[in-house]
Scaffold this active site. Structure first.
Site, mmCIF file in Angstrom:
data_model
loop_
_atom_site.group_PDB
_atom_site.id
_atom_site.type_symbol
_atom_site.label_atom_id
_atom_site.label_comp_id
_atom_site.label_asym_id
_atom_site.label_seq_id
_atom_site.Cartn_x
_atom_site.Cartn_y
_atom_site.Cartn_z
ATOM 1 N N GLY A 57 -25.328 1.957 -40.992
ATOM 2 C CA GLY A 57 -25.810 0.653 -40.542
ATOM 3 C C GLY A 57 -24.746 -0.403 -40.807
ATOM 4 O O GLY A 57 -24.021 -0.329 -41.797
ATOM 5 N N PRO A 93 -25.906 -3.799 -36.759
ATOM 6 C CA PRO A 93 -27.138 -4.137 -37.471
ATOM 7 C C PRO A 93 -28.413 -3.600 -36.839
ATOM 8 O O PRO A 93 -29.484 -3.763 -37.407
ATOM 9 C CB PRO A 93 -27.134 -5.667 -37.423
ATOM 10 N N GLY A 117 -32.784 -8.290 -38.649
ATOM 11 C CA GLY A 117 -31.914 -9.081 -37.789
ATOM 12 C C GLY A 117 -31.428 -8.287 -36.592
ATOM 13 O O GLY A 117 -31.102 -7.108 -36.711
ATOM 14 N N LYS A 153 -34.919 7.959 -46.428
ATOM 15 C CA LYS A 153 -36.117 8.595 -46.998
ATOM 16 C C LYS A 153 -36.908 9.297 -45.891
ATOM 17 O O LYS A 153 -37.227 8.723 -44.872
ATOM 18 C CB LYS A 153 -37.006 7.535 -47.647
ATOM 19 N N ASP A 172 -21.467 -2.426 -41.091
ATOM 20 C CA ASP A 172 -20.080 -1.987 -41.226
ATOM 21 C C ASP A 172 -20.036 -0.769 -42.150
ATOM 22 O O ASP A 172 -20.926 -0.565 -42.977
ATOM 23 C CB ASP A 172 -19.223 -3.121 -41.804
ATOM 24 N N VAL A 198 0.848 -1.216 0.000
ATOM 25 C CA VAL A 198 0.000 0.000 0.000
ATOM 26 C C VAL A 198 0.870 1.248 0.000
ATOM 27 O O VAL A 198 0.656 2.184 -0.781
ATOM 28 C CB VAL A 198 -0.954 0.005 1.221
ATOM 29 N N ASP A 239 -27.734 7.104 -41.325
ATOM 30 C CA ASP A 239 -28.308 6.310 -42.403
ATOM 31 C C ASP A 239 -29.629 5.733 -41.936
ATOM 32 O O ASP A 239 -29.837 5.563 -40.739
ATOM 33 C CB ASP A 239 -27.379 5.120 -42.698
ATOM 34 N N MET A 270 -29.602 -7.044 -49.670
ATOM 35 C CA MET A 270 -30.452 -6.267 -50.600
ATOM 36 C C MET A 270 -31.103 -7.173 -51.640
ATOM 37 O O MET A 270 -31.166 -6.841 -52.824
ATOM 38 C CB MET A 270 -29.604 -5.183 -51.301
HETATM 39 C C1 LIG Z 1 -26.838 -0.969 -48.219
HETATM 40 S S1 LIG Z 1 -26.665 -2.464 -47.394
HETATM 41 C C2 LIG Z 1 -25.636 -1.994 -46.059
HETATM 42 C C3 LIG Z 1 -25.065 -3.131 -45.295
HETATM 43 C C4 LIG Z 1 -24.331 -2.700 -44.054
HETATM 44 N N1 LIG Z 1 -23.198 -1.876 -44.370
HETATM 45 C C5 LIG Z 1 -23.875 -3.872 -43.194
HETATM 46 O O1 LIG Z 1 -22.664 -4.102 -43.062
HETATM 47 O O2 LIG Z 1 -24.752 -4.537 -42.607
HETATM 48 C C6 LIG Z 1 -28.241 -2.668 -46.694
HETATM 49 C C7 LIG Z 1 -28.643 -4.101 -46.565
HETATM 50 O O3 LIG Z 1 -28.071 -4.659 -45.406
HETATM 51 C C8 LIG Z 1 -28.918 -5.628 -44.886
HETATM 52 N N2 LIG Z 1 -29.288 -5.251 -43.523
HETATM 53 C C9 LIG Z 1 -28.856 -4.208 -42.828
HETATM 54 N N3 LIG Z 1 -29.312 -4.233 -41.560
HETATM 55 C C10 LIG Z 1 -30.047 -5.345 -41.471
HETATM 56 C C11 LIG Z 1 -30.778 -5.972 -40.417
HETATM 57 N N4 LIG Z 1 -30.828 -5.429 -39.194
HETATM 58 N N5 LIG Z 1 -31.400 -7.134 -40.669
HETATM 59 C C12 LIG Z 1 -31.346 -7.701 -41.871
HETATM 60 N N6 LIG Z 1 -30.683 -7.161 -42.903
HETATM 61 C C13 LIG Z 1 -30.031 -6.010 -42.708
HETATM 62 C C14 LIG Z 1 -30.130 -5.710 -45.806
HETATM 63 O O4 LIG Z 1 -29.860 -6.696 -46.781
HETATM 64 C C15 LIG Z 1 -30.117 -4.330 -46.395
HETATM 65 O O5 LIG Z 1 -30.824 -4.305 -47.621
#
Ligand SMILES: C[S@@+](CC[C@H](N)C(=O)[O-])C[C@H]1O[C@@H](n2cnc3c(N)ncnc32)[C@H](O)[C@@H]1O
Length: 386
Positions: free
Chosen positions: A233, A160, A346, A202, A235, A22, A183, A317
């Site tokens: 969203g 996600p 997800g 949007k 990565d 200490v 985003d 997508m």
């Molecule tokens: C433009 S991409 C971008 C992906 C993102 N950069 C990623 O690493 O997850 C968008 C797509 O990611 C997927 N996505 C993103 N978040 C999601 C989620 N929570 N559940 C399911 N699909 C998801 C879908 O396929 C969606 O159309």
């Protein structure tokens, strides 16, 4: 009732009595604070870097000291008595209840110093201190460092959707942000009211932002001296145009940091209990953007090659084009019985998993809508739903 106080000990004489663990720890901390530390102890470790007067404590050792730490375990009461007589503050290591002063558990994060005492119970104080440190470091408590002279941009992969899947670094940057440019699929995070939030998905009264508009806004805000977080969203780079945003910052001479995120491509299957690879089943996983249908003149995806490749396919997508994608894979030779999982939203509370095969994959618009991750391959049958 005690009176908390922070002491500026630079250049001031402080005595530590005792050189056990200490005493040594306290002496080191005092030296780091700039105090002129003397140590008096009967015994001292041979490798101690501090000069120690190896002898018994005498009351006159206290003379000229601003503060004394009694860490002997044997004569702390005597040391405290000598201090009391000379009106010098003394911290007793042996008995907090008898001590006139206490050393709190301390954490320093940036320019914030948090000192904790907890009913004179040092273990509780340390546990609380650690929780505070974590909360400050991860941004769940608002640290709000001083704004640097120059603005900056951080591209943060927000994961996600489940708030717990945002990284620690991402949280820190959000806690310090002046502007957050979100985003559509970025996670919803609580932000202080004074933070400007720009939604680029949007909006009812506005079309989606173009990539150029987003990059221009990021740069402009940073050039105003603000700390900008571009919250994406999943990565930052996986089908996310992050590199264009990095290039815009670098091109404009704006400081930019990239914080990778947990991608939906792997997180959504994992959350749904589907491993994207599994020993004995598959040795590869391929992530594909299906934003253009097979056969589209601008599509660079070689669907027949994907069909031959086997392994796991993760499609992003793909919802509106899933029938065409499945057909292209079957046409290319992938077994029609290959299992398919469509995972919608997800990791969110609203997550849905729809199982089928390439032969009968139907994405009923009422049942599964975007965003969804599609997993194709034998791994779907290895699913263990948590
Ligand atoms: C433009 S991409 C971008 C992906 C993102 N950069 C990623 O690493 O997850 C968008 C797509 O990611 C997927 N996505 C993103 N978040 C999601 C989620 N929570 N559940 C399911 N699909 C998801 C879908 O396929 C969606 O159309």
């Amino acid at each position: 009732m005690t009176f908390p106080l922070h002491l500026d000990l630079r250049g001031r004489r402080v005595l530590v009595v005792g050189a056990g663990p200490v005493g040594v720890r306290r002496a080191a901390a005092l030296l780091a604070a700039g105090a002129r530390v003397s140590v008096v102890a009967l015994e001292a470790p041979a490798d101690l870097e501090l000069p120690v007067e190896q002898r018994a404590f005498v009351p006159s050792d206290v003379d000229g000291c601003w503060l004394v730490l009694a860490c002997t375990g044997t004569v702390d009461a005597e040391v405290a008595g000598a201090c009391e007589a000379r009106q010098v503050w003394c911290v007793r290591a042996d008995d907090a209840a008898l001590s006139a002063a206490w050393v709190p558990a301390v954490t320093r994060v940036g320019d914030v110093v948090a000192s904790v005492t907890a009913g004179r119970d040092p273990r509780r104080a340390v546990a609380l201190r650690d929780a505070l440190a974590l909360a400050l470091e991860t941004g769940s408590l608002p640290l709000r460092r001083k704004r640097p002279a120059r603005g900056s941009v951080a591209l943060v992969g927000g994961g996600p959707g489940a708030p717990g899947l945002l990284t620690v670094r991402g949280r820190q940057l959000l806690a310090e942000a002046d502007v957050v440019i979100r985003d559509r699929l970025a996670p919803q995070v609580d932000l202080p009211a004074e933070v400007e939030v720009v939604e680029t998905g949007k909006q009812p009264h506005r079309p989606s932002w173009s990539q150029e508009e987003i990059s221009a806004l990021m740069v402009a805000k940073a050039q105003q001296g603000l700390r900008v977080v571009r919250l994406k969203g999943g990565d930052v780079h996986l089908f996310a145009r992050g590199i264009e945003e990095v290039a815009a910052c670098v091109g404009a001479g704006v400081a930019v940091e990239v914080v990778p995120g947990v991608s939906s491509a792997f997180a959504a299957p994992a959350w749904a209990g589907i491993p994207v690879t599994a020993k004995g089943l598959t040795q590869s996983v391929t992530v594909v953007s299906a934003h253009l249908p097979p056969g589209h003149p601008d599509s660079t995806v070689d669907w027949p090659a994907l069909a031959r490749l086997g392994g796991t396919l993760v499609l992003l997508m793909a919802v509106e084009r899933l029938g065409a994608c499945a057909q292209a894979l079957v046409d290319g030779g992938r077994a029609a019985a290959t299992p398919v999982a469509v995972i919608r939203e997800g990791t969110l509370a609203t997550q849905q998993v729809v199982l089928s095969t390439l032969a009968d994959v139907r994405v009923d618009a009422a049942q599964v809508t975007a965003p969804a991750v599609v997993v194709i391959g034998e791994v779907v049958s290895a699913r263990v739903a948590p």
